[in-house]
Design a protein around this motif. Structure first.
Motif, mmCIF file in Angstrom:
data_model
loop_
_atom_site.group_PDB
_atom_site.id
_atom_site.type_symbol
_atom_site.label_atom_id
_atom_site.label_comp_id
_atom_site.label_asym_id
_atom_site.label_seq_id
_atom_site.Cartn_x
_atom_site.Cartn_y
_atom_site.Cartn_z
ATOM 1 N N ASN A 28 22.042 3.687 -59.981
ATOM 2 C CA ASN A 28 22.255 4.372 -58.700
ATOM 3 C C ASN A 28 21.009 5.136 -58.257
ATOM 4 N N ALA A 29 20.345 5.786 -59.208
ATOM 5 C CA ALA A 29 19.162 6.577 -58.875
ATOM 6 C C ALA A 29 18.019 5.696 -58.387
ATOM 7 N N LEU A 30 17.734 4.624 -59.111
ATOM 8 C CA LEU A 30 16.631 3.739 -58.727
ATOM 9 C C LEU A 30 16.912 3.061 -57.391
ATOM 10 N N TYR A 31 18.186 2.768 -57.140
ATOM 11 C CA TYR A 31 18.555 2.187 -55.855
ATOM 12 C C TYR A 31 18.352 3.199 -54.728
ATOM 13 N N ALA A 32 18.790 4.440 -54.963
ATOM 14 C CA ALA A 32 18.614 5.489 -53.950
ATOM 15 C C ALA A 32 17.145 5.761 -53.669
ATOM 16 N N LEU A 33 16.314 5.605 -54.686
ATOM 17 C CA LEU A 33 14.876 5.841 -54.545
ATOM 18 C C LEU A 33 14.140 4.622 -53.974
ATOM 19 N N ASN A 34 14.906 3.585 -53.668
ATOM 20 C CA ASN A 34 14.371 2.363 -53.065
ATOM 21 C C ASN A 34 13.342 1.670 -53.959
ATOM 22 N N GLU A 35 13.596 1.708 -55.279
ATOM 23 C CA GLU A 35 12.742 0.945 -56.183
ATOM 24 C C GLU A 35 13.093 -0.540 -56.046
ATOM 25 N N LYS A 36 12.237 -1.388 -56.560
ATOM 26 C CA LYS A 36 12.428 -2.826 -56.403
ATOM 27 C C LYS A 36 13.751 -3.268 -57.028
#
Length: 291
Positions: free
Chosen positions: A81-89
């Motif tokens: 969820n965090a990496l998605y929210a941070l717009n990581e690849k």
């Protein structure tokens, strides 16, 4: 010449940083890469999403004590969820999602929180395949699982374990396919849990039903109404203190209660929900004796 050298150095630094932040994440090194990962705010990431993502990253590192081997299913869910929210690849946060599906108790998360997963539509094929694999895996585990041996080995009450096993299975029966039917089952489960608590005067945890079913009572409460959540919140807290239940479900229940009552969460377990301010988070964590 000097300016050219400075530009070259800056270019190399930026290039190395970009590589470090994403291009060399693999399934094998995911946990160690995450530990060294530092979020940077991307152009199209809102302040809300960045604050949420950064908080979850910091909290996860704290929870695992910066040790890759300490990752568990809840960490993978939160990190996805965090990496998605941070717009990581996508290829990065999908590694975390895959690891969630393959981790102990990860299947329960995938099924329980499918509706809350902000990234679901962007990873529908993978997510659904993981759930299918979970079903096959869980069915195989159930075939291999011998209830009578489990009860005998752990010196448990057979009838109680049979009942809580049924409650646990029903808690997930239609959750990912038909919430109308699931709500009816949830209501029946809630009545069973109330009855069990009335009889035993304690949380139905590890001592009574063993490791396999110690979170079953919590799951029913987590999927109930705010009145039931608040009623059992101190019971769950005591269960954690007595090591009848792990602290992760307790944090999730706290987040759910504060989300419903106040519109914010404390520990970041609820995707897409605003975090409370730092002062409030510190006060609530102290109030319940959790970090």
């Amino acid at each position: 010449m000097i300016k050219a050298k400075i530009f070259t150095i800056l270019f190399l630094v930026i290039s190395i940083n970009c590589i470090g932040q994403g291009n060399d994440w693999t399934y094998e090194n995911f946990e160690s890469k995450f530990i060294s990962y530092v979020p940077t705010k991307k152009e199209h990431v809102s302040n809300k999403n960045f604050s949420y993502g950064e908080f979850v990253v910091v909290e996860t590192k704290k929870n695992i004590n910066n040790k890759p081997e300490n990752f568990n299913y809840a960490n993978y869910w939160n990190v996805t969820n965090a990496l998605y929210a941070l717009n990581e690849k996508k290829e990065i946060w999908e590694i975390s999602l895959k690891k969630l599906g393959e981790s102990k108790d990860g299947c329960e998360y995938l099924e329980s929180f499918k509706e809350q997963a902000k990234f679901y539509n962007d990873s529908k094929e993978l997510y659904d395949n993981l759930i299918l694999n979970c079903s096959s895996f869980l069915n195989q585990k159930e075939i291999e699982f011998n209830l009578f041996e489990y009860v005998k080995k752990n010196q448990l009450d057979l009838e109680l374990v049979k009942l809580i096993k049924n409650v646990s299975e029903n808690d997930q029966k239609f959750r990912s396919v038909d919430m109308g039917k699931q709500h009816e089952i949830d209501f029946k489960n809630q009545k069973i849990i109330d009855s069990l608590f009335h009889n035993y005067k304690t949380y139905i945890g590890k001592s009574l039903v063993g490791d396999k079913y110690k979170s079953a009572m919590w799951a029913v409460i987590q999927h109930s109404n705010i009145e039931m959540m608040e009623k059992y919140l101190p019971i769950i807290q005591n269960a954690v203190t007595e090591e009848e239940l792990s602290v992760v479900p307790f944090k999730m229940l706290i987040d759910r209660v504060y989300w419903i009552n106040n519109g914010y969460q404390i520990f970041g377990s609820q995707a897409g929900v605003d975090l409370a301010d730092k002062k409030t988070r510190t006060e609530i964590a102290k109030k319940y004796g959790v970090e």
